[in-house]
Design an enzyme around this catalytic site. Structure first.
Site, PDB file in Angstrom:
ATOM      1  CB  CYS A 147      72.163  22.751  90.247  1.00 10.59           C
ATOM      2  SG  CYS A 147      70.823  23.406  91.083  1.00 10.59           S
ATOM      3  CG  HIS A 188      74.997  23.137  94.532  1.00 12.42           C
ATOM      4  ND1 HIS A 188      75.702  23.606  93.125  1.00 12.42           N
ATOM      5  CD2 HIS A 188      73.905  23.354  94.240  1.00 12.42           C
ATOM      6  CE1 HIS A 188      74.765  24.017  92.412  1.00 12.42           C
ATOM      7  NE2 HIS A 188      73.515  23.827  92.873  1.00 12.42           N
TER       8      HIS A 188
HETATM    9  N1  GLN Z   1      67.938  28.600  88.549  1.00  9.72           N
HETATM   10  C1  GLN Z   1      67.965  27.063  88.837  1.00  9.72           C
HETATM   11  C2  GLN Z   1      66.835  26.933  90.113  1.00  9.72           C
HETATM   12  O1  GLN Z   1      66.576  27.845  90.665  1.00  9.72           O
HETATM   13  C3  GLN Z   1      69.196  26.395  89.088  1.00  9.72           C
HETATM   14  C4  GLN Z   1      69.875  27.012  90.503  1.00  9.72           C
HETATM   15  C5  GLN Z   1      71.316  26.283  90.741  1.00  9.72           C
HETATM   16  O2  GLN Z   1      71.909  25.904  89.938  1.00  9.72           O
HETATM   17  N2  GLN Z   1      71.519  25.867  92.096  1.00  9.72           N
HETATM   18  O3  GLN Z   1      66.471  25.702  90.159  1.00  9.72           O
END
Ligand code: GLN
Length: 247
Positions: free
Chosen positions: A94, A193
């Site tokens: 992510c 995740h």
């Molecule tokens: N901040 C990034 C987004 O909102 C990554 C989010 C995350 O790592 N879950 O896309």
């Protein structure tokens, strides 16, 4: 046998239990009599000059990404580019997947210049636009992976960049082009995740296989009784297929 895994920014990039990926890899090694040595590299710390067999980096919100990205570029761009070029397996989840691209434009419009490992970019359309949240199923060449996604950023792969897989249900990179994640050599970027690896034992073992193949030549990973993991995987796939957006 010992494998060394470098865990980058473990306290800053650890959203939704991404640390579970390390636990899964360590346990799958231990079941095979392999010692997985985890070296944590935090802010303002250097990657050790030892043989590195695997790299992991988790996800987080825009604020933490902004804290990490300057350190990542100034301190690690050369080392990480070299290790990826050498075929070291790298799992980036992510927010870190985004920081390994050319740039990530955050929700407030600031542009975080990434490492350019993946020829791609990510744009967060702003907090007024619904995030990509939910269970996700992704088809890889010879397996399916399942997990949970929660990101505002939409990722666009440049032409010719190999996605990790095709979205079967869920959003994936941008909710439009059906791609999820990216792969270059043995670096894998993904939005999944969950954490990803405990319920996707085949993918976990693929990372271990690549690491061992690179350092020990042809290897055969001992078979593990994955009935429990497979049951959890299949249940999650069924739940995702019933709940989220089919593509
Ligand atoms: N901040 C990034 C987004 O909102 C990554 C989010 C995350 O790592 N879950 O896309």
């Amino acid at each position: 046998m010992t494998l060394t895994l470098v865990h980058l920014y473990p306290s800053l990039l650890n959203l939704y239990g991404d640390r579970g990926n390390i636990i899964a890899l360590r346990q799958r090694c231990a079941w095979r009599g392999i010692d997985l040595r985890v070296v944590e590299v935090g802010l303002r710390e250097n990657v050790p000059r030892t043989e590195i067999d695997l790299i992991f980096m988790g996800g987080d919100q825009d604020r933490e990404q902004g804290v990490v990205v300057a350190d990542l570029r100034q301190r690690h761009i050369g080392t990480i580019s070299r290790l990826v070029e050498e075929g070291v397996p790298f799992l980036a989840v992510c927010g870190s997947f985004q920081l390994l691209q050319n740039y990530y434009r955050t929700a407030d419009g600031s542009e975080l210049r990434g490492l350019g490992i993946f020829d791609a970019h990510t744009i967060h359309p702003g907090h007024h636009v619904p995030r990509c949240v939910g269970n996700i199923v992704v088809r890889l060449k010879d397996t399916t992976i399942v997990g949970f996604e929660n990101h505002g950023g939409r990722t666009y792969l440049s032409a010719g960049v190999e996605p990790l897989g095709e979205v079967e249900s869920g959003f994936g990179n941008n909710g439009k082009d059906g791609t999820e994640g990216a792969r270059v050599r043995n670096a894998f970027g993904t939005y999944i995740h969950g954490s990803l690896l405990p319920k996707n034992p085949e993918f976990a073992d693929h990372l271990l296989f690549l690491a061992m193949q690179r350092t020990a030549g042809q290897v055969q990973l001992a078979t593990i009784d994955d009935r429990l993991e497979q049951r959890a995987h299949d249940a999650a796939v069924g739940q995702a297929r019933s709940q989220s957006r089919p593509r």
